[in-house]
Structure formats: C-alpha cells, structure tokens
Write a protein that holds these residues in place. Structure first.
Motif, short mmCIF file in Angstrom:
data_model
loop_
_atom_site.label_atom_id
_atom_site.label_comp_id
_atom_site.label_asym_id
_atom_site.label_seq_id
_atom_site.Cartn_x
_atom_site.Cartn_y
_atom_site.Cartn_z
N GLY A 33 0.86 -1.18 0.00
CA GLY A 33 0.00 0.00 0.00
C GLY A 33 0.89 1.23 0.00
N PHE A 34 0.56 2.20 -0.86
CA PHE A 34 1.45 3.35 -1.07
C PHE A 34 0.71 4.66 -0.83
CE2 PHE A 34 3.54 6.08 -4.56
CZ PHE A 34 4.48 6.59 -3.67
N GLY A 46 -2.42 11.11 7.72
CA GLY A 46 -2.51 10.00 8.68
C GLY A 46 -3.66 9.06 8.36
N SER A 47 -4.79 9.64 7.89
CA SER A 47 -5.95 8.78 7.60
C SER A 47 -5.64 7.85 6.42
CB SER A 47 -7.18 9.64 7.30
OG SER A 47 -7.05 10.29 6.06
N LEU A 48 -4.84 8.34 5.47
CA LEU A 48 -4.46 7.48 4.33
C LEU A 48 -3.51 6.39 4.79
CD1 LEU A 48 -3.66 10.17 1.55
CD2 LEU A 48 -5.86 9.38 2.31
N LEU A 49 -2.56 6.77 5.66
CA LEU A 49 -1.60 5.78 6.18
C LEU A 49 -2.32 4.72 7.00
CD1 LEU A 49 1.30 8.21 7.22
CD2 LEU A 49 1.32 6.57 5.31
N ALA A 50 -3.28 5.15 7.83
CA ALA A 50 -4.00 4.20 8.69
C ALA A 50 -4.80 3.22 7.83
CB ALA A 50 -4.92 4.96 9.64
N ALA A 52 -4.13 2.35 4.69
CA ALA A 52 -3.16 1.47 4.03
C ALA A 52 -2.67 0.40 5.01
CB ALA A 52 -1.99 2.29 3.50
N ARG A 53 -2.44 0.81 6.25
CA ARG A 53 -1.96 -0.14 7.28
C ARG A 53 -3.00 -1.26 7.52
NH1 ARG A 53 2.77 -1.48 8.28
NH2 ARG A 53 1.65 -3.17 7.26
N ARG A 54 -4.29 -0.86 7.50
CA ARG A 54 -5.35 -1.86 7.72
C ARG A 54 -5.47 -2.82 6.54
NH1 ARG A 54 -8.29 2.62 9.47
NH2 ARG A 54 -9.60 2.71 7.61
N GLU A 55 -5.18 -2.34 5.33
CA GLU A 55 -5.52 -3.12 4.13
C GLU A 55 -4.35 -3.83 3.47
OE1 GLU A 55 -7.56 -0.44 1.46
OE2 GLU A 55 -9.31 -0.29 2.78
N ALA A 91 6.36 6.66 11.74
CA ALA A 91 6.60 5.51 12.62
C ALA A 91 5.36 5.22 13.46
CB ALA A 91 7.82 5.77 13.49
N GLU A 92 4.71 6.29 13.94
CA GLU A 92 3.48 6.12 14.75
C GLU A 92 2.38 5.39 13.97
OE1 GLU A 92 1.79 9.71 16.40
OE2 GLU A 92 3.79 10.24 17.16
N TYR A 93 2.30 5.67 12.67
CA TYR A 93 1.26 5.02 11.86
C TYR A 93 1.68 3.64 11.36
CZ TYR A 93 -1.79 9.08 11.82
OH TYR A 93 -2.64 10.09 12.19
N GLY A 94 2.87 3.19 11.77
CA GLY A 94 3.31 1.83 11.41
C GLY A 94 3.79 1.71 9.98
#
Ligand code: AMP
Length: 305
Positions: A33-34, A46-50, A52-55, A91-94
């Motif tokens: 996920g990019f 952050g909402s995009l990163l979160a 991407a992290r979930r999916e 880093a916080e968003y993984g």
C-alpha cells in the motif's frame, strides 16, 4: 521503519521486506500500500496511512516536494518541511518504508528535459485552469513513483478530488496495475480541511478560512428546496464566500464528477441528482492573503464526503 533516499536503495529494501513477509506469513505475496505525499504530515495524511496499514501487508510512504507541479511564482521555495517530525509521525502510523528522494534523484537530467505525462480533459477545469502545468507535474511524478514503488493499492485524499480523477484516468489509460483508493477529507473541528498550507495563515485568516467548509456544508439544507437550480446553487455559493471580506475567490464551481462536464443550469439540483444517479463536485479554491486553499463536496451517487 526503513528510510531510503535513493531509488536503488528503496527497491532493494522493498524486495527484502517482501521476501521477509512472505517467508513469515507463508502467503504467496505481500501486498504493498502506497501513500504519496509532499510531507509536513497531518491527520489527513494520517488517515491514508491508517487505511493502508489496515488493508496491506507493507505500507510505503513517499515524501517529495515535487518542483514539477509548482508554477513559477508559486510556493515551492517556502513549502513547509519538517523531515524529522514526519519520520516520527510515519513511525506512529506503522509505516514500513519511507522513500524520501532528493530532487536530483528524481530528476537527474533536470526537470526540463524530461518525458512528461499529460492527462487531457479532466485537467482542463478548476485547478487545471488556474494552475497551468500543475497536473502534468502531478501525473509525471505519480507515474515515476508508481514505477519505483509498484504498489498494489495507492491512497489519495478526496480533498484533492480533481487529482484523484486525474490519477484514476491516467492509471486506466496507461494500464498501471494499481488500485486507487480515494479517502474522505479530514477536517479541523471548525470544518477547515487539513492542509500543510494552513500554517501559512495568519490568526485572522485562520479564523476566516472555515467559511469555505461552512458554505459547502450548507448545501445540504439548500438542496431541501427542490426548486433550487444549479444556477441558483452557483449564485448562493458565490454570495456566501464573497460575504467573507478576507476571502478572494479563485473559483467556486459545480461540475459533474469525475467527467467535469457542465451541469444543466436551469434544472433542479435535487431532482437531477436523484434521477441521473451521477455525482456532482462542488469545488472551491479561495485565497486568504497569499494562501490559496482548496476544498470540495461530492454529492450524489451515494456520496456525501
Ligand atoms: P500533499 O502532501 O498535500 O500532496 O497530500 C498528500 C495526500 O494526502 C494527497 O492524496 C492528498 O489528497 C491527501 N490529503 C491532504 N489533505 C488531506 C485531508 N485533509 N484529508 C484527507 N486527505 C488529505
């Protein structure tokens, strides 16, 4: 979290991470996920990163202030930057991998002698009209980043709804094997859409800026009146923004989305939306002092973003 500044470094770090994930999970592949950004990260990014992290198994963030999408006289040289803070937020968003190239790494021969990507039609209105060359810069850098990262999914914010349409058009036309995920706009408590450019606003301008979001939100009430035509809607939008003395309108327009075709001015908005099943984008670009802010609402087709 691995931070890479060269394309070679990035490609080998991603390959290694993919192999590790595959070995660890036993799955056939590790999806990437990019999230491409220009940095100075906020909760919208952050909402995009979160998401991407979930999916996705692997999350890649790029931070690159792309000179190609700024015209002469725009804010390239003063665009806000804070790499150390951005890395802490990532880093916080993984985030697994950050790609943070220099301008020379992305454009070694200089930006003028470059193969560029021009998307037609959807780039003609709104920001395409008021920022000539902007979307060619965006399409070119996103193409390059897609080739470098080769993501399965790429996440973009609907705050830049025309940008989403341009990228979707490009990805379809040029057969990029990537799924574009469009994410809702994240706002401050008073409605102002989060933007890296909000830091430019003086206290007075910051207090005035929510007029855009407030006006866009009022459209719901206005649409209750089924006799309201698109011409009436346009008049009301303009009047509401012009009532704020610190606001200078660059554009405020209602168009079909994602075609950007014109709307039938003398028809009822509510009826047209219900009967056509199509979407309408109400998009605004408004200056407060030297700061140009954009925002929009997407109506119809089951969307109210
Ligand atoms: P930028 O760093 O401004 O180029 O934005 C990078 C990505 O974040 C783009 O896909 C933007 O649309 C998205 N983005 C920017 N602001 C917001 C916001 N307030 N809500 C959601 N996404 C946003």
């Amino acid at each position: 979290m691995n931070v890479c500044t060269t394309i070679t470094q990035f490609r080998s770090a991603l390959k290694q991470l993919q192999q590790e994930k595959i070995q660890h999970s036993g799955a056939a592949e590790a999806t990437v996920g990019f999230v491409p950004t220009m940095g100075y990260l906020h909760a919208g990014h952050g909402s995009l990163l979160a998401r991407a992290r979930r999916e996705c198994e692997i999350v890649v963030l790029s931070i690159f202030v792309n000179p190609l999408q700024f015209a002469v006289g725009e804010d390239l040289t003063i665009y806000p930057r804070d790499e150390q803070r951005d890395l802490a937020v990532a880093a916080e968003y993984g985030v697994d991998l950050v790609f943070m190239p220099t301008v020379a790494e992305m454009y070694p021969a200089g930006a003028t002698s470059l193969t560029t990507v021009h998307v037609t039609q959807v780039t003609e209105k709104l920001c395409g009209a008021s920022r000539p060359g902007h979307f060619a810069g965006v399409a070119t850098v996103v193409s390059k980043l897609f080739h470098i990262v080769q993501p399965d999914k790429a996440y973009f914010g609907l705050k830049d709804a025309q940008q989403v349409a341009v990228i979707e058009q490009m990805v379809g036309d040029l057969n990029f094997p990537v799924q574009i995920v469009a994410c809702p706009t994240v706002r401050e408590a008073d409605g102002l859409a989060l933007s890296s450019r909000n830091v430019y606003l003086s206290a007075e301008e910051r207090a005035a800026a929510p007029v855009i979001a407030r006006t866009l939100a009022e459209v719901d009430d206005w649409l209750e009146d089924t006799s309201l035509t698109f011409a009436d809607l346009q008049d009301r939008l303009e009047a509401a923004i012009h009532a704020q003395p610190l606001a200078t309108v660059d554009y405020i327009e209602c168009l079909q989305y994602p075609s950007f075709a014109d709307l039938p001015q003398d028809l009822s908005c509510a009826e047209w939306l219900a009967q056509s099943g199509r979407r309408v984008l109400i998009a605004a670009a408004v200056k407060f002092g030297k700061t140009r802010l954009i925002d929009n609402r997407l109506l119809g087709g089951g969307h109210r973003v």
